[in-house]
Design a protein around this motif. Structure first.
Motif, mmCIF file in Angstrom:
data_model
loop_
_atom_site.group_PDB
_atom_site.id
_atom_site.type_symbol
_atom_site.label_atom_id
_atom_site.label_comp_id
_atom_site.label_asym_id
_atom_site.label_seq_id
_atom_site.Cartn_x
_atom_site.Cartn_y
_atom_site.Cartn_z
ATOM 1 N N ALA A 151 -7.488 3.210 -2.942
ATOM 2 C CA ALA A 151 -6.040 2.956 -2.937
ATOM 3 C C ALA A 151 -5.697 1.892 -3.980
ATOM 4 O O ALA A 151 -4.728 2.029 -4.735
ATOM 5 N N MET A 152 -6.512 0.837 -4.036
ATOM 6 C CA MET A 152 -6.262 -0.227 -5.011
ATOM 7 C C MET A 152 -6.409 0.309 -6.437
ATOM 8 O O MET A 152 -5.592 0.015 -7.312
ATOM 9 N N SER A 154 -8.186 -4.414 2.250
ATOM 10 C CA SER A 154 -6.997 -3.554 2.417
ATOM 11 C C SER A 154 -7.316 -2.322 3.239
ATOM 12 O O SER A 154 -6.567 -1.947 4.145
ATOM 13 N N GLY A 155 -8.417 -1.671 2.873
ATOM 14 C CA GLY A 155 -8.779 -0.430 3.539
ATOM 15 C C GLY A 155 -9.202 -0.646 4.979
ATOM 16 O O GLY A 155 -8.841 0.130 5.866
ATOM 17 N N VAL A 156 -9.965 -1.709 5.206
ATOM 18 C CA VAL A 156 -10.439 -1.994 6.566
ATOM 19 C C VAL A 156 -9.260 -2.259 7.494
ATOM 20 O O VAL A 156 -9.216 -1.764 8.622
ATOM 21 N N GLN A 184 -5.922 3.303 -7.403
ATOM 22 C CA GLN A 184 -4.755 4.150 -7.692
ATOM 23 C C GLN A 184 -3.564 3.293 -8.108
ATOM 24 O O GLN A 184 -2.885 3.582 -9.095
ATOM 25 N N ILE A 185 -3.341 2.231 -7.347
ATOM 26 C CA ILE A 185 -2.179 1.374 -7.604
ATOM 27 C C ILE A 185 -2.321 0.659 -8.953
ATOM 28 O O ILE A 185 -1.374 0.590 -9.731
ATOM 29 N N LEU A 186 -3.509 0.154 -9.247
ATOM 30 C CA LEU A 186 -3.680 -0.653 -10.455
ATOM 31 C C LEU A 186 -3.822 0.188 -11.728
ATOM 32 O O LEU A 186 -3.398 -0.249 -12.794
ATOM 33 N N SER A 212 -11.691 3.691 1.469
ATOM 34 C CA SER A 212 -10.248 3.993 1.450
ATOM 35 C C SER A 212 -9.475 2.959 0.654
ATOM 36 O O SER A 212 -8.608 3.293 -0.157
ATOM 37 N N GLY A 213 -9.777 1.696 0.936
ATOM 38 C CA GLY A 213 -9.034 0.622 0.292
ATOM 39 C C GLY A 213 -9.352 0.513 -1.186
ATOM 40 O O GLY A 213 -8.456 0.291 -2.010
ATOM 41 N N VAL A 214 -10.619 0.685 -1.533
ATOM 42 C CA VAL A 214 -11.018 0.579 -2.944
ATOM 43 C C VAL A 214 -10.326 1.673 -3.765
ATOM 44 O O VAL A 214 -9.821 1.414 -4.867
ATOM 45 N N GLY A 233 -9.851 -4.793 -2.312
ATOM 46 C CA GLY A 233 -9.757 -3.367 -1.992
ATOM 47 C C GLY A 233 -10.343 -3.068 -0.626
ATOM 48 O O GLY A 233 -9.723 -2.390 0.200
ATOM 49 N N ALA A 234 -11.539 -3.601 -0.377
ATOM 50 C CA ALA A 234 -12.221 -3.319 0.887
ATOM 51 C C ALA A 234 -11.424 -3.877 2.068
ATOM 52 O O ALA A 234 -11.238 -3.200 3.084
ATOM 53 N N ARG A 292 -12.166 -7.845 -6.989
ATOM 54 C CA ARG A 292 -11.471 -6.563 -6.782
ATOM 55 C C ARG A 292 -12.052 -5.803 -5.604
ATOM 56 O O ARG A 292 -11.318 -5.228 -4.801
ATOM 57 N N ARG A 323 4.053 -3.285 -7.063
ATOM 58 C CA ARG A 323 2.881 -3.406 -6.203
ATOM 59 C C ARG A 323 1.673 -3.889 -7.000
ATOM 60 O O ARG A 323 0.774 -4.529 -6.474
ATOM 61 N N VAL A 324 1.650 -3.555 -8.296
ATOM 62 C CA VAL A 324 0.559 -4.016 -9.154
ATOM 63 C C VAL A 324 0.518 -5.543 -9.151
ATOM 64 O O VAL A 324 -0.533 -6.155 -8.971
ATOM 65 N N ARG A 383 -15.459 1.152 -9.706
ATOM 66 C CA ARG A 383 -15.165 0.460 -8.439
ATOM 67 C C ARG A 383 -16.064 0.952 -7.301
ATOM 68 O O ARG A 383 -16.482 0.163 -6.447
ATOM 69 N N LEU A 441 0.820 -1.221 0.000
ATOM 70 C CA LEU A 441 0.000 0.000 0.000
ATOM 71 C C LEU A 441 0.852 1.270 0.000
ATOM 72 O O LEU A 441 0.316 2.371 -0.058
ATOM 73 N N PHE A 464 -0.861 -6.949 -5.819
ATOM 74 C CA PHE A 464 -2.324 -6.822 -5.740
ATOM 75 C C PHE A 464 -2.993 -7.796 -6.708
ATOM 76 O O PHE A 464 -3.963 -8.458 -6.374
#
Lengths: 225, 225
Positions: free
Chosen positions: B160-161, A156-158, B163-165, B156-158, A153-154, A149, A114-115, B174, A105, A118
């Motif tokens: 961030a993901m 990761s954020g949590v 952005q990265i991808l 937040s996570g969605v 994503g969710a 996805r 990082r791609v 998303r 992250l 993920f």
């Protein structure tokens, strides 16, 4: 100690040292020399395991994957939930797993793939969901690619929010809430009541996982990877 | 240019410069001097707006809040969705908003009150959900505190993901997927079909928001804050 076990231990020491230095200085600014000093290993030992700083970072990223695969579950969606619960335990108790997720992250780590990290995780979740769909566990409208996805994503954020707010102390509860809100949108109602999405499951899975790790450590012949 | 408008412009220039330097060097290593050089303002101008580097960081964190509040919606849950869709547009088009969210998630920024930033966002979502509950929009089992945290963490996570991808190119899609999976677990079935959770809503809300910003810029007397 057998040679293989020693090599595994050295590799792990390098990854733990690298994870610490990446977290302190950022990936970009870290040098191989700093990792050597921190790990207390020779240059030769490091280059035996990793060809470059980027390969070390990829090793750190890989550390979030399970050392021991979960045994198959009767319901595939329970397997997905259990992966999350087990990652919860490992994030709470293994600094290398924390570093791995942190590096994935870290928006400043432009030199790291990082791609790929993920994408590997999304692919793993997609695979479980595809198997789940083939067994008729999913609601008909579910789009596996989108759902995988969203799920990654969710999660990761949590976990990031839980880290920021309370050093991941409430993570088992947060992950349970995530699963309880997510599953009704993907799982057929008949199956939903058979899933165990309660936070108590974390301790139960953790005990099984740690016991299996210990068993493998004591019987190195069974260790693969 | 009126004096108030000029002050707003200077403040924004400082925040944009700070956001850039924080992103490049990390919050910890950034000095006030570097922010001054980048913003092209005097020390006096900076200290007129901010008492310290930490206050500048708090200003950057605040920038993710809306400059113009959304007009009230008939359905409160639509308001929650619209907040997300509008944040999607702003993340895609405003570097300061991106920096703000990046700083909130930057685990290296130990001197910044990231807890406060997250908590303020959770409180805002809790407020909407509480109003929504009072109107009978929510399913009876919904726990507002848990749901608000889940929602902020997942969003937040969605992002961030995304952005990265793909540099947030697919973020509208998303966020729409997130809302479509989340709402059925909190919203009464009768209301669910009245919600617009499609990604096309981003463009529509963005046009309204930008028009309102422009209107306020041309009528500074209406500007509050």
């Amino acid at each position: 100690m057998a040679q293989q076990a020693r090599a595994i231990k050295t590799r792990r020491a390098i990854l733990e040292a690298a994870a610490t230095v990446f977290a302190e200085r950022g990936y970009e600014r870290t040098t191989i020399g700093e990792i050597l000093v921190r790990a207390g290993v020779t240059k030769g030992a490091l280059y035996f395991h990793f060809a470059s700083k980027e390969e070390v970072a990829l090793g750190v990223l890989d550390a979030q994957m399970l050392d021991v695969p979960l045994s198959p579950r009767a319901i595939k969606l329970q397997e997905l939930a259990d992966q999350c619960f087990l990652l919860t335990h490992r994030l709470q108790h293994d600094a290398l797993v924390r570093a791995s997720v942190g590096l994935a992250l870290d928006t400043g780590a432009t030199g790291v793939d990082r791609v790929g990290a993920f994408q590997a995780w999304i692919d793993e979740v997609s695979e479980i969901l595809t198997a789940s769909q083939a067994r008729g566990e999913l609601l008909v409208h579910v789009n596996v690619a989108d759902t995988a996805r969203l799920f990654c994503g969710a999660f990761s954020g949590v976990q990031a929010m839980s880290q920021i707010l309370c050093e991941r102390e409430d993570l088992a509860h947060r992950v349970s809430v995530l699963l309880q809100h997510f599953m009704p949108s993907v799982c057929t109602p008949a199956l939903l009541t058979s899933l165990d999405l309660t936070e108590g499951r974390v301790a139960q899975l953790a005990a099984e996982y740690e016991a299996e790790l210990l068993r493998r450590e004591q019987n190195p012949a069974d260790t693969h990877g």
